[in-house]
Design a protein around this motif. Structure first.
Motif, PDB file in Angstrom:
ATOM      1  N   ASP A 151       1.244   4.158  -4.869  1.00  0.00           N
ATOM      2  CA  ASP A 151       2.062   4.543  -3.657  1.00  0.00           C
ATOM      3  C   ASP A 151       2.675   6.095  -3.642  1.00  0.00           C
ATOM      4  O   ASP A 151       2.897   6.289  -2.388  1.00  0.00           O
ATOM      5  CB  ASP A 151       3.743   3.846  -4.280  1.00  0.00           C
ATOM      6  CG  ASP A 151       3.220   2.442  -3.994  1.00  0.00           C
ATOM      7  OD1 ASP A 151       2.272   2.037  -3.240  1.00  0.00           O
ATOM      8  OD2 ASP A 151       4.023   1.414  -4.645  1.00  0.00           O
ATOM      9  N   LYS A 152       2.820   6.646  -4.933  1.00  0.00           N
ATOM     10  CA  LYS A 152       3.123   8.250  -4.885  1.00  0.00           C
ATOM     11  C   LYS A 152       2.276   9.107  -4.376  1.00  0.00           C
ATOM     12  O   LYS A 152       2.461   9.943  -3.468  1.00  0.00           O
ATOM     13  CB  LYS A 152       3.457   8.535  -6.210  1.00  0.00           C
ATOM     14  CG  LYS A 152       4.830   8.037  -7.007  1.00  0.00           C
ATOM     15  CD  LYS A 152       4.916   8.763  -8.138  1.00  0.00           C
ATOM     16  CE  LYS A 152       6.424   7.993  -8.841  1.00  0.00           C
ATOM     17  NZ  LYS A 152       6.305   8.411 -10.385  1.00  0.00           N
ATOM     18  N   VAL A 153       0.763   8.798  -4.695  1.00  0.00           N
ATOM     19  CA  VAL A 153      -0.338   9.445  -4.006  1.00  0.00           C
ATOM     20  C   VAL A 153      -0.293   9.277  -2.477  1.00  0.00           C
ATOM     21  O   VAL A 153      -0.765   9.989  -1.825  1.00  0.00           O
ATOM     22  CB  VAL A 153      -1.783   8.885  -4.799  1.00  0.00           C
ATOM     23  CG1 VAL A 153      -3.095   9.557  -3.954  1.00  0.00           C
ATOM     24  CG2 VAL A 153      -1.548   9.213  -6.079  1.00  0.00           C
ATOM     25  N   GLY A 154      -0.234   7.989  -2.098  1.00  0.00           N
ATOM     26  CA  GLY A 154      -0.319   7.694  -0.594  1.00  0.00           C
ATOM     27  C   GLY A 154       1.075   8.346   0.003  1.00  0.00           C
ATOM     28  O   GLY A 154       0.937   8.883   1.505  1.00  0.00           O
ATOM     29  N   MET A 155       2.082   8.423  -0.429  1.00  0.00           N
ATOM     30  CA  MET A 155       3.337   9.070   0.142  1.00  0.00           C
ATOM     31  C   MET A 155       2.984  10.513   0.275  1.00  0.00           C
ATOM     32  O   MET A 155       3.429  11.122   1.172  1.00  0.00           O
ATOM     33  CB  MET A 155       4.379   8.733  -0.697  1.00  0.00           C
ATOM     34  CG  MET A 155       5.689   9.345  -0.134  1.00  0.00           C
ATOM     35  SD  MET A 155       6.137   9.044   1.596  1.00  0.00           S
ATOM     36  CE  MET A 155       6.699   7.359   1.519  1.00  0.00           C
ATOM     37  N   LEU A 156       2.208  10.938  -1.010  1.00  0.00           N
ATOM     38  CA  LEU A 156       2.176  12.616  -1.039  1.00  0.00           C
ATOM     39  C   LEU A 156       1.271  12.902   0.225  1.00  0.00           C
ATOM     40  O   LEU A 156       1.177  13.759   0.978  1.00  0.00           O
ATOM     41  CB  LEU A 156       1.541  12.930  -2.279  1.00  0.00           C
ATOM     42  CG  LEU A 156       0.983  14.462  -2.468  1.00  0.00           C
ATOM     43  CD1 LEU A 156       2.368  15.184  -2.227  1.00  0.00           C
ATOM     44  CD2 LEU A 156       0.413  14.733  -3.567  1.00  0.00           C
ATOM     45  N   LEU A 157      -0.029  11.991   0.399  1.00  0.00           N
ATOM     46  CA  LEU A 157      -1.016  12.128   1.557  1.00  0.00           C
ATOM     47  C   LEU A 157      -0.350  12.152   2.817  1.00  0.00           C
ATOM     48  O   LEU A 157      -0.605  12.842   3.704  1.00  0.00           O
ATOM     49  CB  LEU A 157      -1.998  11.062   1.418  1.00  0.00           C
ATOM     50  CG  LEU A 157      -3.003  11.395   2.387  1.00  0.00           C
ATOM     51  CD1 LEU A 157      -3.881  12.484   2.408  1.00  0.00           C
ATOM     52  CD2 LEU A 157      -4.008   9.948   2.071  1.00  0.00           C
ATOM     53  N   ILE A 172      -4.697   1.143   6.422  1.00  0.00           N
ATOM     54  CA  ILE A 172      -5.340   0.081   6.673  1.00  0.00           C
ATOM     55  C   ILE A 172      -5.416  -0.857   5.271  1.00  0.00           C
ATOM     56  O   ILE A 172      -5.361  -1.831   5.337  1.00  0.00           O
ATOM     57  CB  ILE A 172      -6.882   0.369   7.097  1.00  0.00           C
ATOM     58  CG1 ILE A 172      -6.658   0.899   8.344  1.00  0.00           C
ATOM     59  CG2 ILE A 172      -7.737  -0.757   6.809  1.00  0.00           C
ATOM     60  CD1 ILE A 172      -8.444   1.448   8.916  1.00  0.00           C
ATOM     61  N   PRO A 173      -5.609  -0.338   4.319  1.00  0.00           N
ATOM     62  CA  PRO A 173      -5.555  -1.103   3.039  1.00  0.00           C
ATOM     63  C   PRO A 173      -4.426  -1.922   2.662  1.00  0.00           C
ATOM     64  O   PRO A 173      -4.404  -3.317   2.290  1.00  0.00           O
ATOM     65  CB  PRO A 173      -5.788  -0.016   1.672  1.00  0.00           C
ATOM     66  CG  PRO A 173      -6.462   1.115   2.268  1.00  0.00           C
ATOM     67  CD  PRO A 173      -6.051   1.262   3.761  1.00  0.00           C
ATOM     68  N   SER A 174      -3.307  -1.397   2.951  1.00  0.00           N
ATOM     69  CA  SER A 174      -1.898  -2.100   2.973  1.00  0.00           C
ATOM     70  C   SER A 174      -1.726  -3.236   3.794  1.00  0.00           C
ATOM     71  O   SER A 174      -1.373  -4.146   3.528  1.00  0.00           O
ATOM     72  CB  SER A 174      -0.767  -1.167   3.029  1.00  0.00           C
ATOM     73  OG  SER A 174      -0.644  -0.550   4.253  1.00  0.00           O
ATOM     74  N   VAL A 175      -2.246  -3.013   5.169  1.00  0.00           N
ATOM     75  CA  VAL A 175      -2.318  -3.840   6.059  1.00  0.00           C
ATOM     76  C   VAL A 175      -3.108  -4.911   5.833  1.00  0.00           C
ATOM     77  O   VAL A 175      -2.693  -6.267   5.864  1.00  0.00           O
ATOM     78  CB  VAL A 175      -2.589  -3.178   7.618  1.00  0.00           C
ATOM     79  CG1 VAL A 175      -2.790  -4.359   8.415  1.00  0.00           C
ATOM     80  CG2 VAL A 175      -1.583  -2.316   7.906  1.00  0.00           C
ATOM     81  N   ILE A 176      -4.150  -4.819   5.277  1.00  0.00           N
ATOM     82  CA  ILE A 176      -5.033  -5.966   4.932  1.00  0.00           C
ATOM     83  C   ILE A 176      -4.301  -6.825   3.828  1.00  0.00           C
ATOM     84  O   ILE A 176      -4.707  -8.028   3.855  1.00  0.00           O
ATOM     85  CB  ILE A 176      -6.604  -5.239   4.434  1.00  0.00           C
ATOM     86  CG1 ILE A 176      -7.335  -4.672   5.783  1.00  0.00           C
ATOM     87  CG2 ILE A 176      -7.561  -6.222   3.960  1.00  0.00           C
ATOM     88  CD1 ILE A 176      -8.601  -4.005   5.469  1.00  0.00           C
ATOM     89  N   GLU A 177      -3.847  -5.890   2.814  1.00  0.00           N
ATOM     90  CA  GLU A 177      -3.283  -6.626   1.635  1.00  0.00           C
ATOM     91  C   GLU A 177      -2.253  -7.561   2.121  1.00  0.00           C
ATOM     92  O   GLU A 177      -2.232  -8.764   1.621  1.00  0.00           O
ATOM     93  CB  GLU A 177      -2.976  -5.754   0.733  1.00  0.00           C
ATOM     94  CG  GLU A 177      -4.140  -5.082  -0.010  1.00  0.00           C
ATOM     95  CD  GLU A 177      -3.348  -4.293  -1.297  1.00  0.00           C
ATOM     96  OE1 GLU A 177      -3.871  -4.211  -2.324  1.00  0.00           O
ATOM     97  OE2 GLU A 177      -2.301  -3.361  -0.923  1.00  0.00           O
ATOM     98  N   MET A 196      -9.498   1.763  -5.807  1.00  0.00           N
ATOM     99  CA  MET A 196     -10.137   1.957  -4.747  1.00  0.00           C
ATOM    100  C   MET A 196      -9.060   2.601  -3.699  1.00  0.00           C
ATOM    101  O   MET A 196      -9.598   3.437  -2.936  1.00  0.00           O
ATOM    102  CB  MET A 196     -10.589   0.287  -4.257  1.00  0.00           C
ATOM    103  CG  MET A 196     -11.752  -0.105  -4.959  1.00  0.00           C
ATOM    104  SD  MET A 196     -13.400   0.777  -4.922  1.00  0.00           S
ATOM    105  CE  MET A 196     -13.332   1.114  -3.258  1.00  0.00           C
ATOM    106  N   GLU A 197      -7.993   2.187  -3.581  1.00  0.00           N
ATOM    107  CA  GLU A 197      -7.074   3.032  -2.843  1.00  0.00           C
ATOM    108  C   GLU A 197      -6.798   4.237  -2.814  1.00  0.00           C
ATOM    109  O   GLU A 197      -6.563   5.084  -2.289  1.00  0.00           O
ATOM    110  CB  GLU A 197      -5.648   1.955  -2.722  1.00  0.00           C
ATOM    111  CG  GLU A 197      -5.922   0.456  -2.101  1.00  0.00           C
ATOM    112  CD  GLU A 197      -4.554  -0.114  -1.899  1.00  0.00           C
ATOM    113  OE1 GLU A 197      -3.619   0.464  -1.160  1.00  0.00           O
ATOM    114  OE2 GLU A 197      -4.281  -1.093  -2.463  1.00  0.00           O
ATOM    115  N   ILE A 198      -6.676   4.679  -4.342  1.00  0.00           N
ATOM    116  CA  ILE A 198      -6.291   5.947  -4.503  1.00  0.00           C
ATOM    117  C   ILE A 198      -7.555   6.786  -4.315  1.00  0.00           C
ATOM    118  O   ILE A 198      -7.655   7.853  -3.976  1.00  0.00           O
ATOM    119  CB  ILE A 198      -6.254   6.304  -6.119  1.00  0.00           C
ATOM    120  CG1 ILE A 198      -4.701   5.428  -6.635  1.00  0.00           C
ATOM    121  CG2 ILE A 198      -6.162   7.447  -6.448  1.00  0.00           C
ATOM    122  CD1 ILE A 198      -4.503   5.483  -8.014  1.00  0.00           C
TER     123      ILE A 198
END
Length: 231
Positions: free
Chosen positions: A14-20, A71-76, A87-89
Protein backbone atom coordinates in the motif's frame (compact mmCIF):
# COMPACT_ATOMS: atom_id res chain seq x y z
CA UNK A 1 3.47 -14.22 13.74
CA UNK A 2 2.10 -15.14 10.29
CA UNK A 3 -0.72 -12.58 10.60
CA UNK A 4 1.68 -9.74 11.35
CA UNK A 5 3.94 -10.84 8.47
CA UNK A 6 1.04 -10.69 6.00
CA UNK A 7 -0.13 -7.34 7.41
CA UNK A 8 3.40 -5.93 7.11
CA UNK A 9 3.63 -7.03 3.47
CA UNK A 10 0.25 -5.52 2.67
CA UNK A 11 1.23 -2.26 4.35
CA UNK A 12 4.41 -2.17 2.29
CA UNK A 13 2.45 -2.76 -0.93
CA UNK A 14 0.00 0.00 0.00
CA UNK A 15 2.87 2.38 0.77
CA UNK A 16 4.49 1.66 -2.58
CA UNK A 17 1.16 2.26 -4.32
CA UNK A 18 0.53 5.51 -2.44
CA UNK A 19 4.05 6.75 -3.22
CA UNK A 20 3.54 6.04 -6.92
CA UNK A 21 0.16 7.80 -6.85
CA UNK A 22 1.64 10.95 -5.29
CA UNK A 23 4.57 10.98 -7.73
CA UNK A 24 2.20 10.69 -10.69
CA UNK A 25 0.06 13.54 -9.36
CA UNK A 26 3.16 15.74 -9.08
CA UNK A 27 4.14 14.71 -12.63
CA UNK A 28 0.68 15.65 -13.94
CA UNK A 29 0.93 19.12 -12.37
CA UNK A 30 4.44 19.61 -13.75
CA UNK A 31 3.45 18.49 -17.26
CA UNK A 32 0.33 20.70 -17.35
CA UNK A 33 2.50 23.71 -16.49
CA UNK A 34 4.98 22.75 -19.22
CA UNK A 35 2.14 22.44 -21.76
CA UNK A 36 1.03 25.98 -20.94
CA UNK A 37 4.49 27.59 -21.18
CA UNK A 38 6.06 25.51 -23.97
CA UNK A 39 6.00 26.60 -27.63
CA UNK A 40 3.88 24.69 -30.13
CA UNK A 41 6.87 24.36 -32.47
CA UNK A 42 10.62 24.36 -31.97
CA UNK A 43 12.03 27.84 -32.43
CA UNK A 44 15.59 26.66 -33.07
CA UNK A 45 16.71 24.24 -35.76
CA UNK A 46 20.13 23.76 -34.14
CA UNK A 47 19.08 22.68 -30.67
CA UNK A 48 16.20 20.34 -29.87
CA UNK A 49 13.69 21.81 -27.44
CA UNK A 50 10.60 20.00 -26.24
CA UNK A 51 7.38 21.39 -27.64
CA UNK A 52 3.79 21.22 -26.52
CA UNK A 53 3.08 17.90 -28.26
CA UNK A 54 5.92 16.25 -26.32
CA UNK A 55 4.32 17.25 -23.04
CA UNK A 56 0.89 16.15 -24.27
CA UNK A 57 2.38 12.65 -24.62
CA UNK A 58 3.73 12.87 -21.07
CA UNK A 59 0.34 14.00 -19.76
CA UNK A 60 -1.40 11.15 -21.55
CA UNK A 61 1.01 8.64 -20.06
CA UNK A 62 0.73 10.07 -16.55
CA UNK A 63 -3.08 10.04 -16.62
CA UNK A 64 -3.06 6.52 -18.04
CA UNK A 65 -0.71 5.50 -15.24
CA UNK A 66 -3.04 6.95 -12.62
CA UNK A 67 -5.90 4.92 -14.09
CA UNK A 68 -4.22 1.57 -14.68
CA UNK A 69 -2.42 1.49 -11.31
CA UNK A 70 -5.79 0.75 -9.69
CA UNK A 71 -6.62 -2.18 -11.97
CA UNK A 72 -5.26 -4.86 -9.57
CA UNK A 73 -7.24 -3.50 -6.60
CA UNK A 74 -10.42 -3.24 -8.69
CA UNK A 75 -10.03 -6.84 -9.85
CA UNK A 76 -9.44 -7.99 -6.27
CA UNK A 77 -12.52 -6.15 -5.02
CA UNK A 78 -14.92 -6.99 -7.87
CA UNK A 79 -13.86 -10.59 -8.46
CA UNK A 80 -12.80 -11.49 -4.90
CA UNK A 81 -9.39 -12.52 -6.25
CA UNK A 82 -6.24 -12.19 -4.19
CA UNK A 83 -3.41 -11.07 -6.46
CA UNK A 84 -0.01 -11.71 -4.83
CA UNK A 85 1.44 -8.56 -3.29
CA UNK A 86 4.76 -9.25 -5.01
CA UNK A 87 3.05 -9.04 -8.42
CA UNK A 88 1.38 -5.75 -7.53
CA UNK A 89 4.65 -4.27 -6.27
CA UNK A 90 6.39 -5.30 -9.51
CA UNK A 91 3.51 -3.68 -11.39
CA UNK A 92 3.95 -0.40 -9.50
CA UNK A 93 7.71 -0.49 -10.11
CA UNK A 94 7.12 -1.00 -13.84
CA UNK A 95 4.76 1.99 -14.01
CA UNK A 96 7.33 4.14 -12.22
CA UNK A 97 10.13 3.05 -14.54
CA UNK A 98 8.06 3.47 -17.70
CA UNK A 99 6.17 6.70 -16.97
CA UNK A 100 8.08 8.71 -14.39
CA UNK A 101 11.61 7.82 -15.45
CA UNK A 102 10.95 6.86 -19.07
CA UNK A 103 8.63 9.64 -20.21
CA UNK A 104 8.89 12.48 -17.69
CA UNK A 105 12.63 12.16 -17.00
CA UNK A 106 13.48 11.24 -20.63
CA UNK A 107 15.19 7.94 -19.82
CA UNK A 108 13.95 6.61 -23.18
CA UNK A 109 16.39 9.02 -24.84
CA UNK A 110 19.03 9.37 -22.11
CA UNK A 111 19.59 5.71 -21.16
CA UNK A 112 20.56 3.38 -24.04
CA UNK A 113 18.09 0.49 -24.53
CA UNK A 114 15.78 1.75 -21.75
CA UNK A 115 12.74 0.77 -23.84
CA UNK A 116 14.18 -2.70 -24.45
CA UNK A 117 14.87 -3.16 -20.73
CA UNK A 118 11.29 -2.23 -19.85
CA UNK A 119 9.83 -4.55 -22.46
CA UNK A 120 11.92 -7.42 -21.10
CA UNK A 121 10.77 -6.56 -17.57
CA UNK A 122 7.08 -6.24 -18.48
CA UNK A 123 6.96 -9.38 -20.64
CA UNK A 124 8.55 -11.44 -17.87
CA UNK A 125 6.12 -9.95 -15.36
CA UNK A 126 3.13 -10.71 -17.59
CA UNK A 127 4.30 -14.27 -18.21
CA UNK A 128 4.55 -14.75 -14.44
CA UNK A 129 1.06 -13.29 -14.12
CA UNK A 130 -0.17 -15.93 -16.57
CA UNK A 131 0.94 -18.67 -14.17
CA UNK A 132 -0.64 -16.79 -11.27
CA UNK A 133 -3.96 -16.48 -13.12
CA UNK A 134 -4.12 -20.22 -13.78
CA UNK A 135 -3.36 -20.84 -10.10
CA UNK A 136 -6.15 -18.49 -9.06
CA UNK A 137 -8.64 -20.15 -11.40
CA UNK A 138 -7.69 -23.54 -9.99
CA UNK A 139 -8.28 -22.35 -6.44
CA UNK A 140 -11.74 -20.98 -7.27
CA UNK A 141 -12.76 -24.33 -8.73
CA UNK A 142 -13.70 -22.89 -12.14
CA UNK A 143 -11.06 -24.95 -13.92
CA UNK A 144 -12.73 -28.32 -14.42
CA UNK A 145 -10.12 -29.87 -16.68
CA UNK A 146 -6.55 -30.90 -16.00
CA UNK A 147 -3.97 -28.64 -17.61
CA UNK A 148 -0.48 -30.02 -18.03
CA UNK A 149 2.53 -27.85 -17.20
CA UNK A 150 3.12 -27.45 -20.94
CA UNK A 151 -0.31 -25.93 -21.61
CA UNK A 152 -0.07 -23.67 -18.56
CA UNK A 153 3.31 -22.44 -19.81
CA UNK A 154 1.92 -22.02 -23.34
CA UNK A 155 -0.99 -19.95 -22.00
CA UNK A 156 1.40 -17.76 -20.00
CA UNK A 157 3.61 -17.20 -23.04
CA UNK A 158 0.65 -16.32 -25.28
CA UNK A 159 -0.84 -14.08 -22.59
CA UNK A 160 2.37 -12.06 -22.26
CA UNK A 161 2.87 -11.77 -26.01
CA UNK A 162 -0.77 -10.80 -26.60
CA UNK A 163 -0.51 -7.99 -24.05
CA UNK A 164 2.64 -6.82 -25.81
CA UNK A 165 0.79 -6.70 -29.13
CA UNK A 166 -2.11 -4.79 -27.56
CA UNK A 167 0.38 -2.26 -26.21
CA UNK A 168 1.92 -1.74 -29.66
CA UNK A 169 -1.58 -1.22 -31.12
CA UNK A 170 -2.24 1.39 -28.41
CA UNK A 171 1.04 3.16 -29.23
CA UNK A 172 0.31 3.10 -32.97
CA UNK A 173 -3.21 4.45 -32.42
CA UNK A 174 -2.03 7.21 -30.08
CA UNK A 175 0.68 8.26 -32.55
CA UNK A 176 -1.85 8.48 -35.37
CA UNK A 177 -4.64 10.22 -33.46
CA UNK A 178 -2.57 12.61 -31.34
CA UNK A 179 0.55 13.03 -33.52
CA UNK A 180 2.77 11.56 -30.81
CA UNK A 181 5.99 9.55 -31.04
CA UNK A 182 5.35 6.59 -28.77
CA UNK A 183 6.67 4.10 -31.32
CA UNK A 184 9.80 6.21 -31.74
CA UNK A 185 9.43 6.57 -35.51
CA UNK A 186 11.22 9.93 -35.10
CA UNK A 187 14.42 10.90 -33.32
CA UNK A 188 14.53 13.22 -30.30
CA UNK A 189 15.17 16.20 -32.60
CA UNK A 190 12.07 15.41 -34.69
CA UNK A 191 13.84 13.74 -37.64
CA UNK A 192 11.50 11.09 -39.07
CA UNK A 193 12.90 7.64 -39.72
CA UNK A 194 12.06 5.72 -42.90
CA UNK A 195 11.95 2.10 -44.05
CA UNK A 196 13.16 -0.62 -41.68
CA UNK A 197 14.47 1.98 -39.24
CA UNK A 198 10.94 3.29 -38.72
CA UNK A 199 9.75 -0.27 -37.96
CA UNK A 200 12.72 -1.29 -35.83
CA UNK A 201 11.36 0.03 -32.51
CA UNK A 202 8.09 -1.90 -32.80
CA UNK A 203 9.70 -5.10 -34.02
CA UNK A 204 12.47 -4.99 -31.43
CA UNK A 205 9.84 -4.52 -28.71
CA UNK A 206 7.87 -7.56 -29.87
CA UNK A 207 10.99 -9.71 -30.23
CA UNK A 208 12.15 -8.78 -26.73
CA UNK A 209 8.64 -9.45 -25.41
CA UNK A 210 8.73 -12.93 -26.94
CA UNK A 211 12.22 -13.79 -25.69
CA UNK A 212 11.62 -12.54 -22.15
CA UNK A 213 8.26 -14.32 -21.93
CA UNK A 214 9.84 -17.50 -23.29
CA UNK A 215 12.54 -17.50 -20.61
CA UNK A 216 9.99 -17.08 -17.80
CA UNK A 217 7.61 -19.69 -19.21
CA UNK A 218 10.41 -22.24 -19.57
CA UNK A 219 11.42 -21.66 -15.95
CA UNK A 220 7.76 -21.85 -14.90
CA UNK A 221 7.27 -25.05 -16.87
CA UNK A 222 10.14 -26.84 -15.14
CA UNK A 223 8.96 -25.58 -11.76
CA UNK A 224 5.47 -27.00 -12.40
CA UNK A 225 6.96 -30.31 -13.61
CA UNK A 226 9.03 -30.48 -10.43
CA UNK A 227 5.98 -29.82 -8.24
CA UNK A 228 3.95 -32.36 -10.22
CA UNK A 229 6.57 -35.07 -9.75
CA UNK A 230 6.68 -34.41 -6.00
CA UNK A 231 2.91 -34.98 -5.61
Amino acid sequence: MGYFSVKKKRNFKDKVGMLLFLILIVCVIYVVVRIIVSPSESESSKEYVKVRSDYVLMLLQCILGLIVMFIPSVIERKKSIDIPDSMEILYFIFLFLAIVLGEVRDFYYIIPYWDIILHAFSAGMLASLGFVLIGIIKKTGHLKYYLSPFYIALFSFCFALTMGVIWEIYEYSADGLLSLNMQKYALADGTRLVGRKALSDTMEDLIVDALSALVITILGYYQLKKEENMD
